[in-house]
Write an enzyme that holds these catalytic residues in place. Structure first.
Site, short mmCIF file in Angstrom:
data_model
loop_
_atom_site.label_atom_id
_atom_site.label_comp_id
_atom_site.label_asym_id
_atom_site.label_seq_id
_atom_site.Cartn_x
_atom_site.Cartn_y
_atom_site.Cartn_z
CG HIS A 172 25.75 4.88 5.25
ND1 HIS A 172 25.59 4.79 6.61
CD2 HIS A 172 24.65 4.29 4.72
CE1 HIS A 172 24.46 4.16 6.89
NE2 HIS A 172 23.86 3.85 5.76
CG HIS A 212 19.20 4.67 3.45
ND1 HIS A 212 19.06 3.35 3.09
CD2 HIS A 212 20.26 4.71 4.28
CE1 HIS A 212 20.00 2.63 3.69
NE2 HIS A 212 20.74 3.44 4.41
CD GLU A 226 23.33 0.30 3.97
OE1 GLU A 226 22.98 1.48 4.18
OE2 GLU A 226 22.88 -0.66 4.62
CO CO Z 1 22.16 2.58 5.65
#
Ligand code: CO
Length: 132
Positions: free
Chosen positions: A79, A7, A128
Site C-alpha cells: 500500500h 510511506h 492508507e
Molecule cells: Co502503512
C-alpha cells in the site's frame, strides 16, 4: 485533500533479506524490526530523506498481509500512505465520493488515526490515509 506521501509499504517474505537489500545494497538507514501484534505484522522502517519505506512481514496467524504474500510470493508493494489533516473529514469525503472505506478508522503503526481505501477505487492500489 491528500498531502505528503507518508510511506510506501512493501510486503516481504523474508524480513532479514529485505532489510539487507535496503541497508546493504541500497545503502539506506533501516530500523530494528518491530513487532506490532495488534496489526499482525513485523515492521522495519527504512528512513529516506523525503519519506519512509516500511517493510512488512506477517506476524502470527490471520496476518492481514498473509494472503497478499500468497499471491505475491516474492513480495511487492502492499500500500501507499498519504497524509491528511483530518481523518474524519477525509472519511466523509471518501464516502461522499462513492469510494469504499475498508473497516473503521483505526490507530495505525505510528499511533495516529488511519483508514484504508479499496484498491478497486484507487487505480489498483490499496491506499492508507493517515492523519498527520
Ligand atoms: Co502503512
Amino acid at each position: 485533500m491528500i498531502g505528503k506521501l507518508n510511506h510506501v509499504a512493501i510486503a516481504v517474505p523474508d524480513l532479514k533479506a529485505g532489510t539487507a537489500v535496503y541497508r546493504d545494497t541500497l545503502g539506506a538507514r533501516v530500523s530494528a524490526p518491530a513487532d506490532m501484534p495488534e496489526h499482525g505484522v513485523t515492521t522495519v522502517f527504512v528512513e529516506l530523506p523525503n519519506t519512509k519505506i516500511e517493510l512488512l512481514h506477517p506476524l502470527g496467524e490471520n496476518s492481514p498481509i498473509a494472503k497478499f504474500l500468497e499471491k505475491n510470493p516474492n513480495g511487492g508493494i502492499h500500500h501507499v500512505c498519504y497524509e491528511v489533516e483530518d481523518i474524519n473529514v477525509a472519511a466523509k469525503r471518501m464516502t461522499d465520493e462513492g469510494a469504499r472505506v475498508l473497516g473503521d478508522i483505526k490507530i495505525g503503526a505510528h499511533n495516529k488515526p488511519v483508514l484504508f481505501l479499496h484498491p478497486k477505487d484507487f487505480c489498483g492500489t490499496l491506499v492508507e490515509l493517515e492523519q498527520a
